[in-house]
Enzyme design. Structure first.
Site, PDB file in Angstrom:
ATOM      1  N   HIS A 199       0.820  -1.215   0.000  1.00 49.02           N
ATOM      2  CA  HIS A 199       0.000   0.000   0.000  1.00 49.02           C
ATOM      3  C   HIS A 199       0.855   1.267   0.000  1.00 49.02           C
ATOM      4  CE1 HIS A 199      -3.800  -2.202   1.324  1.00 49.02           C
ATOM      5  NE2 HIS A 199      -3.936  -1.768   0.099  1.00 49.02           N
ATOM      6  N   GLU A 441      -0.701 -15.015 -21.013  1.00 46.28           N
ATOM      7  CA  GLU A 441       0.381 -14.951 -20.038  1.00 46.28           C
ATOM      8  C   GLU A 441       0.977 -16.324 -19.727  1.00 46.28           C
ATOM      9  OE1 GLU A 441      -1.205 -12.926 -16.581  1.00 46.28           O
ATOM     10  OE2 GLU A 441      -3.101 -13.980 -16.701  1.00 46.28           O
ATOM     11  N   ASP A 465       3.517 -12.210 -16.043  1.00 54.34           N
ATOM     12  CA  ASP A 465       3.477 -13.657 -15.861  1.00 54.34           C
ATOM     13  C   ASP A 465       4.117 -14.396 -17.034  1.00 54.34           C
ATOM     14  OD1 ASP A 465       2.374 -14.395 -13.360  1.00 54.34           O
ATOM     15  OD2 ASP A 465       0.505 -13.467 -13.990  1.00 54.34           O
ATOM     16  N   CYS A 512      -0.620  -5.510 -21.249  1.00 58.01           N
ATOM     17  CA  CYS A 512      -0.885  -4.844 -19.969  1.00 58.01           C
ATOM     18  C   CYS A 512       0.152  -5.208 -18.902  1.00 58.01           C
ATOM     19  CB  CYS A 512      -2.300  -5.129 -19.486  1.00 58.01           C
ATOM     20  SG  CYS A 512      -2.587  -6.870 -19.155  1.00 58.01           S
TER      21      CYS A 512
END
Ligand code: PEP
Ligand code: MG
Length: 599
Positions: A199, A441, A465, A512
């Site tokens: 975070h 991926e 990935d 992406c």
């Protein structure tokens, strides 16, 4: 750490938020907290008072967090959800009841009992294959640390009292601490723990403050008032630099700021090449709160909405309404721009959801993503219902992750049809002809791309990935991070193969993975013929600028040269050379791929 000298001590961590900062360190010392808490046994008749002590500490922590949320300045309101997650963890029955149970059964003090239940819950998170969930283990630690501080009466670090213009050095920064930091006072964050998806990293990126995390021992090597240079893209920290290093970085910082200002100027113009090809430059997001940043940075849509967040830290699975509300909000704000909602990409055990999965030795290769969704059709259907209903409010597409064979697509589409039928029967408004795409991926999907292209409307190449699975490199293992190379000739050939297959089948193809957000890669990706690139919102202006400076024709020639190279290092070299021709003073790659990064 890669080098220790009395001056210019260089520390290597994880580049979590780009930018260069130079300033004085401000070390946040850990007082009390988990490591210093004593352990002792209690008498049977002390059990009720020990439980009351725990209850009071939890209550005090809750009030403290609520106060921080109430005091949150306007510009940070978007991040309140992170503190709300901590509030939810605080109310988590498992944590509380387990701690009470330990106090009762083992007759140990509340601190010790809390630490034992924290360790147990943390273990569950740590085993998860998805780095996002794995890093949520640190949220548990941060919440427990707050309760422990309340139990032991230790003061939380007085973040609000720090001096102006410092670089914060801490073991870990909880979201509560990060949010309390007044922006104008902080030039950057450096922490021992944390990673790209913690975070702290998310907040730092959206506040555009450089951050280097996961340094392991920065707090023991850096003292308050030490001069520090940090490079948030390369993940490099230099402590006590000599004059010449300082001068070099001051110049680099200046150049980087000029570069950011320059790319920002054209970020709202279309990403069109010199020879008139239009590319969509989109954003990867995880939370509704990031949508503003996507629009600010000139994003043409959402190319990847990671939907895992809703399934975390809850007693119950998210309801259809809860998912629908979030998806609808994003669709409405972004409309008419596209929003690509990826179905759940989760694996391994799930915390507090009531979904029991067996332990997996190798979770990255286990019941993850679409495999999980197909094995839990009810959970999958709830999410699909919410997506189809939200699609009525904007330009929504659905995307399935981790496809490794055609039958997975066929099954997923069959379930999608069933969901349409039931929504229809129930008379609920929804959009039936939603575009369906998949992430590419897994190497098997690359090889079969021509076949599976016939089943979908679009492909999105997930290089994060794809690199992990094809080069056999665990994407979160630091020891092999140097081998994780997007410019590996094998990766480039796979990407090309997928784009060609999509072209032949007449479907759209995007990327992406992180690879798409690096301006220096744009020429290669244009040469291949990708239609869309999706990335972290901060990377959008740089990539758009690059697209506007290049032509597809010339990029194709460059790609030919690139594909003739046999080694990653040779590709990196020519990519760097080409980049420097466009930006002679740059010597700076947004994501730190520059292997010759001068120190
Ligand atoms: C990818 O694998 O490239 C990707 C974008 O998905 P994630 O990072 O969420 O696995
Ligand atoms: Mg992925």
């Amino acid at each position: 750490m890669i080098e220790i000298k009395s001056r210019n001590m260089v520390l290597q961590g994880i580049g979590a938020s780009p930018g260069i900062a130079i300033g004085k360190a401000h070390l946040i010392e850990e007082e009390g907290g988990i490591s210093l808490t004593g352990k002792y046994f209690i008498e049977e008749d002390q059990i009720p008072s020990e439980i009351t002590r725990l209850k009071n500490a939890v209550q005090q922590t809750k009030e403290g967090l609520l106060q921080i949320i109430r005091d949150l300045p306007e510009e940070l309101q978007d991040h309140a959800y992170i503190l709300e997650t901590h509030l939810m963890l605080l109310q988590d029955k498992k944590l509380y009841e387990q701690t009470v149970k330990y106090i009762e059964e083992k007759q140990i003090n509340a601190e010790w009992a809390l630490k034992a239940s924290m360790d147990e819950i943390r273990k569950v998170f740590k085993k998860m294959s998805d780095p996002y969930f794995r890093e949520r283990a640190s949220d548990i630690v941060q919440v427990c640390d707050r309760i422990l501080k309340a139990l032991t009466g230790t003061e939380a670090p007085r973040i609000s009292e720090i001096e102006k213009g410092v670089i914060i050095v801490a073991r870990d920064l909880s979201p509560a601490e990060t949010i309390q930091i007044q922006l104008e006072k902080v030039k950057g964050f450096i922490t021992d723990l944390g990673g790209k998806t913690s975070h702290t990293a998310i907040i730092a990126r959206s506040l555009e403050i450089p951050a280097v995390l996961g340094l392991e021992n920065a707090t023991s090597l850096v003292r308050t008032d030490d001069t520090i240079i940090m490079d948030g893209a390369a993940g490099v920290v230099i402590v006590d630099p000599t004059e010449d290093v300082l001068t070099k970085y001051q110049k680099r910082k200046h150049r980087y700021e000029e570069y950011r200002a320059m790319v920002a100027q054209s970020s709202h113009l279309p990403a069109e090449t010199l020879d008139g090809h239009r590319i969509k430059v989109m954003a990867n997001i995880e939370f509704v709160g990031e949508v503003a940043s996507v629009i600010d940075h000139g994003g043409d849509g959402i190319g990847l909405f990671r939907t895992e967040f809703h399934y975390l830290n809850k007693e119950e699975l998210p309801s259809e309404e809860e998912l629908f509300d979030t998806y609808k909000d994003i669709a409405e704000i972004m409309a008419p721009r596209p929003v690509t909602i990826r179905t759940l990409d989760i694996g391994g055990d799930k915390f507090s959801t009531g979904v029991e999965l067996s332990e997996e030795i190798n979770p990255a290769l286990g019941l993850r993503a679409i495999r999980f969704s197909l094995s839990s059709p009810e959970i999958f259907k709830t999410q699909l219902r919410a997506i189809l209903r939200a699609a009525n409010f904007g330009n929504v597409r659905v995307m399935f992750p981790m496809i490794s064979e055609i039958d997975e697509i066929i099954k997923a589409k069959q379930i999608l049809r069933e969901v349409c039928e039931s929504l229809d029967r129930e008379g609920l408004p929804f959009k039936e002809d939603i575009e369906v795409g998949i992430m590419i991926e897994v190497p098997s999907a690359v090889i079969m791309a021509d076949v599976i292209a016939k089943e979908v409307d679009f492909f999105s190449i997930g290089t994060n990935d794809l690199i992990q699975y094809s080069l056999a490199i665990d994407r979160v293992n630091k020891d092999v991070a140097h081998l994780y190379q997007p410019l590996h000739p094998a990766v480039l050939r796979m990407v090309k193969h997928v784009v060609d297959a999509a072209r032949n089948a007449g479907i759209r193809v995007g990327m992406c993975g992180e690879m798409a957000g690096e301006p220096a890669h744009v020429s290669i990706l244009l040469g291949m013929g990708l239609d869309e690139l999706s990335m972290n919102p901060i990377s959008i202006p740089g990539v758009k600028k690059m697209i506007r400076m290049l032509s597809v024709e010339k990029s194709k020639l460059f790609l030919k040269e690139v594909l003739n190279k046999k080694r990653s290092a040779e590709v990196v070299r020519i990519v760097e050379e080409a980049y420097k021709k466009l930006f002679p003073d740059a010597a700076y790659f947004e994501h730190g791929y520059n292997i010759n990064h001068e120190r």
